[in-house]
Design a protein around this motif. Structure first.
Motif, mmCIF file in Angstrom:
data_model
loop_
_atom_site.group_PDB
_atom_site.id
_atom_site.type_symbol
_atom_site.label_atom_id
_atom_site.label_comp_id
_atom_site.label_asym_id
_atom_site.label_seq_id
_atom_site.Cartn_x
_atom_site.Cartn_y
_atom_site.Cartn_z
ATOM 1 N N UNK A 386 11.142 3.985 -10.777
ATOM 2 C CA UNK A 386 11.501 2.872 -11.653
ATOM 3 C C UNK A 386 10.931 1.577 -11.100
ATOM 4 N N UNK A 387 10.217 0.844 -11.939
ATOM 5 C CA UNK A 387 9.712 -0.478 -11.577
ATOM 6 C C UNK A 387 10.359 -1.498 -12.503
ATOM 7 N N UNK A 388 11.002 -2.503 -11.913
ATOM 8 C CA UNK A 388 11.685 -3.550 -12.675
ATOM 9 C C UNK A 388 10.844 -4.811 -12.560
ATOM 10 N N UNK A 389 10.270 -5.251 -13.673
ATOM 11 C CA UNK A 389 9.396 -6.418 -13.682
ATOM 12 C C UNK A 389 10.060 -7.531 -14.485
ATOM 13 N N UNK A 390 10.338 -8.644 -13.822
ATOM 14 C CA UNK A 390 11.043 -9.764 -14.450
ATOM 15 C C UNK A 390 10.120 -10.968 -14.521
ATOM 16 N N UNK A 391 9.998 -11.539 -15.718
ATOM 17 C CA UNK A 391 9.209 -12.763 -15.924
ATOM 18 C C UNK A 391 10.167 -13.875 -16.325
ATOM 19 N N UNK A 392 10.116 -15.009 -15.605
ATOM 20 C CA UNK A 392 11.111 -16.057 -15.809
ATOM 21 C C UNK A 392 10.820 -16.978 -16.985
ATOM 22 N N UNK A 393 9.646 -16.848 -17.595
ATOM 23 C CA UNK A 393 9.365 -17.649 -18.773
ATOM 24 C C UNK A 393 9.304 -19.136 -18.476
ATOM 25 N N UNK A 394 9.595 -19.942 -19.508
ATOM 26 C CA UNK A 394 9.577 -21.397 -19.366
ATOM 27 C C UNK A 394 10.524 -21.991 -20.397
ATOM 28 N N UNK A 395 10.403 -23.295 -20.600
ATOM 29 C CA UNK A 395 11.324 -23.968 -21.519
ATOM 30 C C UNK A 395 11.231 -23.429 -22.940
ATOM 31 N N UNK A 396 10.042 -22.983 -23.318
ATOM 32 C CA UNK A 396 9.847 -22.490 -24.682
ATOM 33 C C UNK A 396 9.915 -20.969 -24.786
ATOM 34 N N UNK A 397 9.864 -20.299 -23.655
ATOM 35 C CA UNK A 397 9.814 -18.833 -23.675
ATOM 36 C C UNK A 397 10.921 -18.285 -22.779
ATOM 37 N N UNK A 398 11.832 -17.455 -23.320
ATOM 38 C CA UNK A 398 12.954 -16.959 -22.521
ATOM 39 C C UNK A 398 12.505 -15.946 -21.473
ATOM 40 N N UNK A 399 13.405 -15.681 -20.542
ATOM 41 C CA UNK A 399 13.134 -14.652 -19.548
ATOM 42 C C UNK A 399 12.979 -13.302 -20.241
ATOM 43 N N UNK A 400 12.123 -12.477 -19.673
ATOM 44 C CA UNK A 400 11.923 -11.135 -20.227
ATOM 45 C C UNK A 400 11.765 -10.150 -19.078
ATOM 46 N N UNK A 401 11.851 -8.887 -19.410
ATOM 47 C CA UNK A 401 11.714 -7.856 -18.393
ATOM 48 C C UNK A 401 11.056 -6.610 -18.944
ATOM 49 N N UNK A 402 10.518 -5.836 -18.040
ATOM 50 C CA UNK A 402 9.943 -4.527 -18.373
ATOM 51 C C UNK A 402 10.471 -3.526 -17.353
ATOM 52 N N UNK A 403 10.961 -2.401 -17.834
ATOM 53 C CA UNK A 403 11.289 -1.281 -16.965
ATOM 54 C C UNK A 403 10.201 -0.234 -17.145
#
Length: 704
Positions: A386-403
């Motif tokens: 399992x690889x958990x990839x988290x992207x914190x985004x910015x003011x206009x783009x929310x946080x997202x993730x990929x498993x």
């Protein structure tokens, strides 16, 4: 990377692909309605320019006397090595991303181009590299250099980029000089290895998460991605918690992930790997190469501690790990010498990536009248479970993730549920950081409803009886019915009960009672079933060993489970004779038996047997290293058996095949449920469960 490639050069597990769609794009100079056309010759020359600029891209790694070395090739070999090819179809481009490299002979890059439409206005370009030559962060400078060179070549010029002050080989030599030798305890690498030896000492071989399938002996490395989002309030809570406790957002997510993994795996010792860029100097930023390193972050998770306490511990551990990040991961593995397996990655099977390297040209790029946009590749490699990839985004783009998950183990629905639990758990932990991590909400409303059995949360009734009581009652109610059938021999319930009760009393006289572990090393047959039921009737727990199990493994299981006595037959006794410190009792179901032998009762046993006493200990297959024992009590097993009979009802009119090897827990319903309801159990011959035609023949022969 070299060793893994030598082990299997055919797989694409460590390929790093960038697949781009090239289309006509509006040109500001010519007006928005003017489209460009791809200059194929210019693109080919741009690729040559880039390989000439980065010598690691024209490096192979042959070996001399088993020792690999780098061999930098000349750019004049470009055409002979077929680095650049025009594919016949789009499928040929995609195939380039999923075809392996032989790094001993091939340069670690290939480029494929195919026309995607009949008008010549759309192309598909694949730039595929092997991880031995570059890492994820290298793809951005790589494609940027291709774009820069292409733009220049379409104008008839050579690219005018700034010359690279160093090559990757210079970095590798510098790294060896600075780190020193692992054999020198006073060198940088020697001191850091000392830290890792102490920090990771005693780490479990593998973290087993609840999976949809048993782990294969050899991982396929096939994977898939599941995307999810963090609600704005959750990401804001992560940021606020990090500020409150003086940590980073990464540490908050790492601590929460450790709680999730601990609760899913029922383990308190959690190892999570994380990649580090390894580009500590500006001179390395424009360079293509394999700079990335992997750190193993260990967290001890106690369900009763607060999230604030765990976060404080994680902060200290993570900071220490990052200050010892110079030593290459492969050196850590070699120093710790963990169990190595083709089934799982060493030291950590879960990876956490925070703000991973951006995909090439994520937003697209215009160059030479063309639009370049990324194309997703359906097949993704799963290098770990399992690889958990988290992207914190910015003011206009929310946080997202990929498993990214191994499809060997998980279904998409399981991973989707896991991502929901992850987000829910983070929300709960950050909302009450002083609360116990074991109390934080993990299940959603729907899941809780299913667990409780109804939306009202109705109680689930659990029978207070023992498994052996239910079987004994069935023996009494249907003595003339056939209980067992094996290779043409029928055994009535009366005979089965008598043989079980007689053997059980013999076991009791030998000291078998509640929770006493008794081994079983018997091939399929009447004796095997009678032996298991007799142990349970005596109040003990059965511990099955395959008759083909190596002696050292049997010895390990005997020692672990505390087995002093093993039931065998004349045919299997020699298997146990090689194991020291245990006695044997030969079981035979030939000859006459006194059918009036009464059931074993509490009066007969050494001590009363309660629903909490163990009924069996089964060991895992050992594909993850040493086998691990799992012990279950009567209450849990009987509850599972009644549930199974409710979901898939059978009764005295049914015939059930005992197919599963008794060393696997799936065999438990086959061994007990039919005899609880008066059904007939058909026992396949030894090894017969692997012969489809034989199984079909038995089904036809025993069909009611």
């Amino acid at each position: 990377m070299w060793f893994i490639n030598r082990f299997d050069a055919s797989g694409a597990t460590y390929n790093i692909p960038a697949v781009l769609r090239l289309t006509g794009a509006g040109s500001e100079a010519s007006g928005p309605n003017v489209t460009g056309e791809l200059d194929v010759d210019a693109l080919r020359q741009a690729v040559i320019d880039v390989l000439e600029r980065h010598e690691v891209l024209r490096t192979s790694f042959p070996a001399e006397n088993g020792i690999p070395f780098q061999q930098v090739g000349d750019i004049a070999e470009f055409d002979d090595r077929r680095i650049w090819q025009i594919a016949d179809s789009v499928d040929g481009v995609i195939a380039a991303a999923t075809t392996g490299f032989d790094v001993t002979t091939q340069w670690p890059i290939r480029v494929r181009l195919a026309q995607a439409d009949s008008a010549g206005q759309e192309y598909l370009l694949a730039v595929v590299a092997h991880h031995i030559g570059l890492d994820g962060e290298s793809m951005l400078p790589l494609v940027t250099d291709i774009v820069t060179a292409y733009s220049a070549r379409t104008q008839g010029d050579s690219p005018s980029w700034t010359p690279l002050p160093v090559q990757f080989a210079d970095y590798a030599i510098w790294q060896h000089e600075v780190l020193g030798s692992a054999d020198d305890t006073q060198s940088v690498i020697g001191r850091q290895l000392g830290y890792w030896r102490e920090q990771l000492a005693g780490l479990p071989d593998v973290l087993e998460l609840p999976a949809d399938r048993q782990r294969p002996r050899v991982a396929s490395y096939l994977g898939a991605d599941h995307s999810f989002d963090f609600p704005r309030e959750v990401s804001d809570a992560i940021t606020a918690t990090a500020k409150r406790f003086g940590t980073t957002e990464f540490m908050v997510v790492h601590a929460a992930l450790s709680v999730l993994l601990a609760r899913l795996s029922a383990s308190d010792d959690i190892a999570v790997a994380t990649p580090t860029a390894g580009r500590g100097q500006a001179v390395l930023d424009p360079l293509v190469g394999m700079f990335v390193n992997t750190l193993v972050l260990r967290a001890r998770v106690s369900g009763g501690e607060s999230f604030a306490t765990l976060l404080d511990n994680v902060r200290a551990t993570d900071l220490e790990a990052f200050t010892h990040a110079d030593v290459p991961f492969e050196a850590v593995v070699e120093a710790l010498d963990p169990v190595r397996s083709e089934a799982f990655a060493p030291l950590a099977q879960v990876i956490l990536s925070f703000n991973p390297a951006a995909s090439v040209a994520d937003a697209g790029v215009d160059v030479g009248g063309l639009r370049m946009e990324p194309v997703a590749v359906d097949e993704v490699p799963a290098q770990v479970d399992l690889a958990v990839m988290v992207s914190t985004g910015d003011a206009d783009r929310p946080w997202s993730g990929i498993l990214r998950y191994a499809t060997d183990l998980f279904d998409e629905s399981t991973i989707a549920s896991m991502s929901d639990r992850f987000v829910r758990l983070i929300a709960a932990l950050t909302a009450d950081p002083d609360g116990a991590v074991g109390d934080a909400e993990l299940l959603g409303t729907d899941e809780m409803t299913r667990v409780l059995g109804s939306s009202a949360g109705a109680d689930v009734e659990v029978s207070p009886l023992l498994v052996t009581d239910v079987v004994a009652a069935q023996v009494t109610s249907s003595p003339e019915a056939t209980a067992l059938w094996f290779e043409g021999r029928g055994v009535s319930y009366a005979e089965f009960g008598a043989r079980v009760n007689t053997l059980a009393r013999e076991l009791i006289s030998s000291g078998v009672g509640p929770d006493v572990a008794v081994g079983v090393c018997i091939d399929r047959g009447v004796e095997m079933v009678v032996a298991i039921h007799a142990i349970v009737a005596a109040g003990g727990q059965y511990v099955p060993f395959g008759t083909d199990t190596p002696a050292d493994r049997v010895q390990y299981m005997v020692d672990t489970a505390g087995v002093d006595l093993v039931l065998v037959t004349d045919a299997s006794a020699h298997m146990v004779s090689r194991v020291g410190s245990v006695g044997t009792l030969v079981v035979s179901c030939d000859g006459d038996i006194d059918l009036t032998a009464p059931p074993v009762s509490a009066v007969d046993r050494i001590a009363p047997v309660s629903p909490d006493n163990a009924i069996y200990t089964l060991f895992t297959s050992g594909s993850t290293g040493r086998p691990k024992g799992v012990t279950l009590p009567h209450e849990a097993v009987l509850n599972r058996l009644w549930w199974g009979l409710d979901e898939l009802p059978i009764d005295h009119t049914d015939t059930v095949i005992l197919k599963t090897p008794y060393t696997f827990d799936v065999s438990v319903p086959e061994l007990f449920a039919p005899l609880m309801v008066g059904a007939r159990m058909v026992i396949l011959k030894p090894g017969g469960h692997t012969e489809p035609l034989y199984v079909a023949e038995v089904i036809e022969q025993t069909r009611a």
